[in-house]
Motif scaffolding. Structure first.
Motif, PDB file in Angstrom:
ATOM      1  N   ASP A 111     -25.792 135.532  -4.623  1.00 42.54           N
ATOM      2  CA  ASP A 111     -26.411 136.856  -4.490  1.00 42.54           C
ATOM      3  C   ASP A 111     -27.598 137.004  -5.439  1.00 42.54           C
ATOM      4  OD1 ASP A 111     -26.419 139.665  -3.538  1.00 42.54           O
ATOM      5  OD2 ASP A 111     -25.861 140.083  -5.613  1.00 42.54           O
ATOM      6  N   LEU A 112     -27.549 136.313  -6.575  1.00 42.82           N
ATOM      7  CA  LEU A 112     -28.616 136.368  -7.577  1.00 42.82           C
ATOM      8  C   LEU A 112     -29.672 135.274  -7.369  1.00 42.82           C
ATOM      9  CD1 LEU A 112     -26.292 137.002 -10.652  1.00 42.82           C
ATOM     10  CD2 LEU A 112     -27.845 138.670  -9.588  1.00 42.82           C
ATOM     11  N   GLY A 113     -29.513 134.480  -6.309  1.00 39.72           N
ATOM     12  CA  GLY A 113     -30.457 133.390  -6.057  1.00 39.72           C
ATOM     13  C   GLY A 113     -30.184 132.152  -6.879  1.00 39.72           C
ATOM     14  N   ILE A 114     -28.996 132.077  -7.453  1.00 38.33           N
ATOM     15  CA  ILE A 114     -28.600 130.966  -8.319  1.00 38.33           C
ATOM     16  C   ILE A 114     -27.658 130.054  -7.549  1.00 38.33           C
ATOM     17  CG2 ILE A 114     -27.374 130.347 -10.444  1.00 38.33           C
ATOM     18  CD1 ILE A 114     -28.263 133.184 -11.485  1.00 38.33           C
ATOM     19  N   GLY A 115     -27.960 128.765  -7.547  1.00 39.54           N
ATOM     20  CA  GLY A 115     -27.113 127.793  -6.876  1.00 39.54           C
ATOM     21  C   GLY A 115     -25.915 127.432  -7.736  1.00 39.54           C
ATOM     22  N   SER A 116     -24.877 126.922  -7.080  1.00 36.68           N
ATOM     23  CA  SER A 116     -23.662 126.516  -7.791  1.00 36.68           C
ATOM     24  C   SER A 116     -23.075 125.270  -7.147  1.00 36.68           C
ATOM     25  CB  SER A 116     -22.635 127.651  -7.789  1.00 36.68           C
ATOM     26  OG  SER A 116     -22.265 127.985  -6.459  1.00 36.68           O
ATOM     27  N   GLY A 117     -22.421 124.487  -7.957  1.00 34.67           N
ATOM     28  CA  GLY A 117     -21.708 123.303  -7.488  1.00 34.67           C
ATOM     29  C   GLY A 117     -20.486 123.100  -8.351  1.00 34.67           C
ATOM     30  N   HIS A 118     -19.336 123.013  -7.724  1.00 31.20           N
ATOM     31  CA  HIS A 118     -18.100 122.870  -8.489  1.00 31.20           C
ATOM     32  C   HIS A 118     -17.804 121.396  -8.777  1.00 31.20           C
ATOM     33  CE1 HIS A 118     -17.055 122.513  -4.257  1.00 31.20           C
ATOM     34  NE2 HIS A 118     -16.015 121.791  -4.629  1.00 31.20           N
ATOM     35  N   SER A 119     -16.892 121.179  -9.703  1.00 34.79           N
ATOM     36  CA  SER A 119     -16.489 119.825 -10.055  1.00 34.79           C
ATOM     37  C   SER A 119     -15.065 119.828 -10.572  1.00 34.79           C
ATOM     38  CB  SER A 119     -17.412 119.255 -11.137  1.00 34.79           C
ATOM     39  OG  SER A 119     -16.934 117.991 -11.569  1.00 34.79           O
ATOM     40  N   ALA A 120     -14.365 118.767 -10.248  1.00 31.55           N
ATOM     41  CA  ALA A 120     -13.051 118.529 -10.836  1.00 31.55           C
ATOM     42  C   ALA A 120     -13.232 118.037 -12.269  1.00 31.55           C
ATOM     43  CB  ALA A 120     -12.297 117.481 -10.014  1.00 31.55           C
ATOM     44  N   VAL A 121     -12.132 117.920 -12.982  1.00 31.59           N
ATOM     45  CA  VAL A 121     -12.142 117.421 -14.359  1.00 31.59           C
ATOM     46  C   VAL A 121     -11.015 116.408 -14.485  1.00 31.59           C
ATOM     47  CG1 VAL A 121     -11.897 118.018 -16.797  1.00 31.59           C
ATOM     48  CG2 VAL A 121     -13.058 119.594 -15.236  1.00 31.59           C
ATOM     49  N   ALA A 122     -11.365 115.154 -14.695  1.00 29.63           N
ATOM     50  CA  ALA A 122     -10.348 114.118 -14.857  1.00 29.63           C
ATOM     51  C   ALA A 122     -10.075 113.821 -16.333  1.00 29.63           C
ATOM     52  CB  ALA A 122     -10.775 112.835 -14.137  1.00 29.63           C
ATOM     53  N   ASP A 123     -11.127 113.764 -17.133  1.00 31.04           N
ATOM     54  CA  ASP A 123     -10.982 113.404 -18.543  1.00 31.04           C
ATOM     55  C   ASP A 123     -10.757 114.673 -19.375  1.00 31.04           C
ATOM     56  OD1 ASP A 123     -11.183 112.489 -21.167  1.00 31.04           O
ATOM     57  OD2 ASP A 123     -12.822 111.088 -20.699  1.00 31.04           O
ATOM     58  N   GLN A 124      -9.502 115.060 -19.475  1.00 28.43           N
ATOM     59  CA  GLN A 124      -9.153 116.282 -20.206  1.00 28.43           C
ATOM     60  C   GLN A 124      -9.404 116.141 -21.703  1.00 28.43           C
ATOM     61  OE1 GLN A 124      -8.259 119.366 -19.125  1.00 28.43           O
ATOM     62  NE2 GLN A 124      -8.539 118.698 -17.011  1.00 28.43           N
ATOM     63  N   ASP A 125      -9.269 114.941 -22.230  1.00 30.91           N
ATOM     64  CA  ASP A 125      -9.532 114.743 -23.665  1.00 30.91           C
ATOM     65  C   ASP A 125     -11.004 114.996 -23.991  1.00 30.91           C
ATOM     66  OD1 ASP A 125      -6.874 114.113 -24.209  1.00 30.91           O
ATOM     67  OD2 ASP A 125      -7.195 111.958 -23.898  1.00 30.91           O
TER      68      ASP A 125
END
Length: 174
Positions: free
Chosen positions: A109-123
């Motif tokens: 809505d603000l014209g900002i793109g987004s891309g999600h990601s998983a997280v494998a390396d919790q440390d």
């Protein structure tokens, strides 16, 4: 942007312009996540906002598909409590999905793109984000202004046909 246009315009953006996101826009995106519905109003999330370029570069190492995080203007790390059982684990995933989508649609809505990601390396995530044990980083949302093309309604989305997905009154396959 109208809500329907934001939903139709939202796509995963992984190539960003080199310009910062105003703090008030980040606050609005985070507020959208904070206001997301959750099971029994549990609100299990905490959000860590990263804007430092070197920290973003290192954060991109938490998952093989997180390379876009390095070039983002900001990335939001969604921090979850350690689930007590399978039921609570399922709630976490469902609730965090709602918070994620709220933030992504608001960004659009603000014209900002987004891309999600998983997280494998919790440390590595914990070293960079400082979240305490026994919390864990459930996912990342990278944010930035799209470098390839603006966010506009997608007229022909790459989705299964409506009539293959929607069943009225009872499951049916033609």
């Amino acid at each position: 942007m109208e809500t329907w246009d934001a939903i139709r315009s939202r796509r995963n953006v992984r190539v960003y312009e080199d310009r910062p996101i105003p703090r008030e826009d980040l606050v609005r995106i985070l507020e959208a996540g904070r206001r997301a519905p959750s099971s029994q109003n549990w609100q299990p999330w905490d959000f860590v906002v990263v804007t430092d370029r070197e920290q973003l570069r290192q954060l991109a190492g938490v998952w093989q598909g997180a390379t876009h995080v390095a070039a983002s203007a900001a990335t939001i790390a969604l921090i979850a409590p350690q689930p007590e059982d399978a039921r609570q684990r399922d709630w976490i995933h469902y609730d965090f999905g709602q918070a994620t989508m709220n933030m992504m649609v608001t960004a659009t809505d603000l014209g900002i793109g987004s891309g999600h990601s998983a997280v494998a390396d919790q440390d590595l995530a914990r070293r960079l984000l400082g979240n305490p044990e026994p919390t864990w980083c459930q996912s990342l949302i990278a944010l930035g202004y799209p470098a390839d093309r603006p966010l506009t309604p997608i007229l022909r989305p790459n989705r299964r046909p409506f009539d293959d997905v929607v069943h009225w009154g009872r499951w049916s396959r033609g």
